[in-house]
Motif scaffolding. Structure first.
Motif, short mmCIF file in Angstrom:
data_model
loop_
_atom_site.label_atom_id
_atom_site.label_comp_id
_atom_site.label_asym_id
_atom_site.label_seq_id
_atom_site.Cartn_x
_atom_site.Cartn_y
_atom_site.Cartn_z
N ALA A 145 41.71 33.71 42.80
CA ALA A 145 42.43 34.06 44.02
C ALA A 145 41.85 35.34 44.59
O ALA A 145 41.19 36.12 43.89
N TRP A 146 42.11 35.53 45.87
CA TRP A 146 41.81 36.80 46.53
C TRP A 146 43.16 37.43 46.83
O TRP A 146 44.03 36.79 47.44
N PHE A 147 43.37 38.67 46.44
CA PHE A 147 44.68 39.28 46.66
C PHE A 147 44.55 40.77 46.89
O PHE A 147 43.62 41.43 46.41
N SER A 148 45.51 41.29 47.65
CA SER A 148 45.44 42.68 48.09
C SER A 148 46.14 43.61 47.12
O SER A 148 47.14 43.26 46.50
N GLY A 149 45.58 44.80 46.97
CA GLY A 149 46.21 45.87 46.22
C GLY A 149 46.69 46.93 47.19
O GLY A 149 46.05 47.19 48.21
N ASN A 150 47.83 47.54 46.91
CA ASN A 150 48.43 48.49 47.85
C ASN A 150 49.02 49.68 47.12
O ASN A 150 49.53 49.55 46.00
N ALA A 151 48.98 50.83 47.77
CA ALA A 151 49.62 52.03 47.24
C ALA A 151 51.14 51.86 47.31
O ALA A 151 51.67 51.44 48.34
N LEU A 152 51.81 52.16 46.21
CA LEU A 152 53.27 52.02 46.14
C LEU A 152 53.86 53.21 45.41
O LEU A 152 53.19 53.85 44.60
N ASN A 153 55.13 53.46 45.70
CA ASN A 153 55.84 54.54 45.01
C ASN A 153 56.53 53.94 43.78
O ASN A 153 57.60 53.35 43.87
N VAL A 154 55.87 54.06 42.63
CA VAL A 154 56.36 53.50 41.38
C VAL A 154 56.69 54.63 40.42
O VAL A 154 55.85 55.50 40.15
N GLY A 155 57.90 54.63 39.90
CA GLY A 155 58.35 55.70 39.02
C GLY A 155 57.67 55.68 37.66
O GLY A 155 57.05 54.69 37.27
N LYS A 156 57.83 56.77 36.93
CA LYS A 156 57.19 56.90 35.62
C LYS A 156 57.68 55.85 34.62
O LYS A 156 56.96 55.52 33.68
N ASP A 157 58.90 55.36 34.82
CA ASP A 157 59.46 54.37 33.90
C ASP A 157 59.54 52.99 34.55
O ASP A 157 60.38 52.17 34.19
N GLN A 158 58.66 52.74 35.54
CA GLN A 158 58.61 51.46 36.23
C GLN A 158 57.18 50.90 36.19
O GLN A 158 56.22 51.63 35.90
N THR A 317 45.41 34.72 48.61
CA THR A 317 44.76 33.69 49.39
C THR A 317 43.74 32.94 48.55
O THR A 317 43.35 33.38 47.47
N ASN A 318 43.29 31.77 49.10
CA ASN A 318 42.26 30.98 48.43
C ASN A 318 42.57 30.77 46.95
O ASN A 318 41.68 30.91 46.10
N ILE A 319 43.82 30.44 46.65
CA ILE A 319 44.24 30.24 45.26
C ILE A 319 43.78 28.85 44.82
O ILE A 319 44.21 27.84 45.40
N GLU A 320 42.94 28.80 43.83
CA GLU A 320 42.38 27.54 43.36
C GLU A 320 42.32 27.53 41.84
O GLU A 320 42.29 28.59 41.20
N VAL A 327 36.18 20.96 38.21
CA VAL A 327 36.17 20.75 39.65
C VAL A 327 37.20 21.68 40.27
O VAL A 327 38.35 21.73 39.84
N GLN A 328 36.79 22.43 41.29
CA GLN A 328 37.65 23.43 41.91
C GLN A 328 38.57 22.77 42.92
O GLN A 328 38.11 22.05 43.81
N ARG A 329 39.88 23.01 42.79
CA ARG A 329 40.87 22.42 43.68
C ARG A 329 41.90 23.48 44.09
O ARG A 329 42.20 24.39 43.33
N LYS A 330 42.45 23.32 45.30
CA LYS A 330 43.54 24.20 45.72
C LYS A 330 44.73 24.01 44.77
O LYS A 330 44.99 22.90 44.31
#
Length: 375
Positions: A145-158, A317-320, A327-330
């Protein structure tokens, strides 16, 4: 020459030989080169045949595979103009691979988090929430798959992460491989977005990255684990493939590059597993969060609930998948289930392939989290 003199000479000679051996031994494990990425992140270029991953007791006779025999074609994809690029700062000399320099704290924390790392075959865990899709049955030879990474506010115990994964289960035994983005301050000591790989094998134990033996690093420029400093609202794309090698049965992770040749990062040797010899019976993708003990859940994806726009929230996206014949399939070509366990805080929306054909099979997911997400 007296007996005492001869004994003294022998002792001196042995001492000299021992000292030489110690010096040679210490030099053999010293990195040929090191890259300091930040104050607490250093990569050492280690001889590929002496990397720590090979110290696993199940790999005593393992022979390193230098390249996957499964070719993964690059796909063309339109991405956001705001997408950041990942300018790689690591380039180890030939014959060496980049290994993150582990601290005792990181190794200890890795063992702790490995014991409770969530997977779709594990029992429910308080404060853990998911939003994703998976196919069961198989056998599957891989997932990408192609997937996005994003900055997030995640606590020390999360914890908040997005990943692709494969796995198999038989009675009480589980084999599992996962890779993607993760924000886990308790493990890494910061709020950066890290790439990661995780496995659980035949002994029932698991491990992150190269914190303990098991994963074999092959790429000399892209490590299995790497920090990324992202700006809020500006995603970075990760294009990953986990697949089983046709020849060896090893499970490879490949980074599918945009406008460049794909890069085989490394692999989890087949010797680590007992349920993945002929593929996996589960493959999936999605987001996962772990709330703090107080019940406060962190954001998932990019922190926005899916609202219809393909890049307004977190996206895969493009999850296969690779079927039993490679054989590659969606993914939606197979029986598939949507998994969302906390609709108050997180959501998932399957995308329109007719409207956005260049995204293949895709979905949007994520949410802000909060105190009302349930247990």
């Amino acid at each position: 020459m007296s007996t005492r003199t001869r004994m003294a000479l022998v002792a001196n000679l042995l001492s000299l030989l021992f000292s030489t051996a110690v010096i040679h031994s210490s030099q053999s494990i010293l990195p040929l080169r090191s890259f300091k990425i930040s104050a607490n992140v250093t990569y050492d270029c280690i001889d590929i045949y002496k990397q720590p991953g090979l110290n696993h007791p199940l790999l005593k006779t393992h022979k390193i595979q230098m390249k996957s025999s499964v070719s993964r074609p690059e796909l063309k994809m339109q991405t956001s103009k705001n997408e950041t690029s990942n300018k790689n700062k690591i380039g180890c000399p030939n014959g060496t691979v980049p290994i993150l320099r582990n601290t005792k704290e990181y190794v200890t924390n890795s063992q702790i988090f490995s014991e409770k790392h969530f997977h779709l075959l594990s029992p429910d865990s308080p404060g853990l929430h998911i939003a994703g899709v998976r196919s069961n049955g198989g056998p599957f030879r891989g997932v990408k798959a192609w997937f996005s990474g994003n900055a997030l506010n995640v606590g020390k115990d999360q914890i908040s992460y997005s990943h692709i994964y494969i796995g198999s289960q038989s009675k009480n035994q589980i084999n599992y491989i996962s890779a993607g983005w993760i924000i886990n301050p308790g493990l890494y000591g910061d709020q950066r977005v890290w790439t990661f790989g995780f496995w659980k094998g035949k002994d029932g134990k698991g491990c992150y990255n190269t914190a303990c033996p098991g994963f074999v690093q092959v790429s000399k420029k892209i490590p299995i684990v790497e920090p990324n400093v992202l700006k809020p609202g500006v995603p970075r794309w990760l294009r990953y493939s986990i697949h089983q090698d046709k020849t060896t049965g090893n499970w490879w992770i490949t980074q599918l590059m945009k406008d460049a040749p794909n890069e085989d990062i490394g692999y989890w040797p087949k010797e680590l597993f007992n349920l993945l010899d002929n593929g996996a019976n589960m493959a999936g993708a999605g987001g996962v969060v772990q709330a703090s003990p107080s019940g406060l859940s962190p954001p998932m994806g990019n922190g926005i609930l899916p609202n219809g726009g393909p890049q307004d929230s977190g996206v895969f996206t493009n999850i296969e998948v690779l079927n039993s014949n490679y054989v590659q399939r969606k993914m939606d070509s197979f029986p598939m289930e949507v998994l969302v366990d906390s609709v108050k805080c997180y959501g998932l929306r399957i995308g329109s392939q007719k409207k956005f054909p260049h995204l293949g099979f895709f979905f949007n997911y994520g949410g802000l989290g909060g105190n009302e997400c349930g247990v």
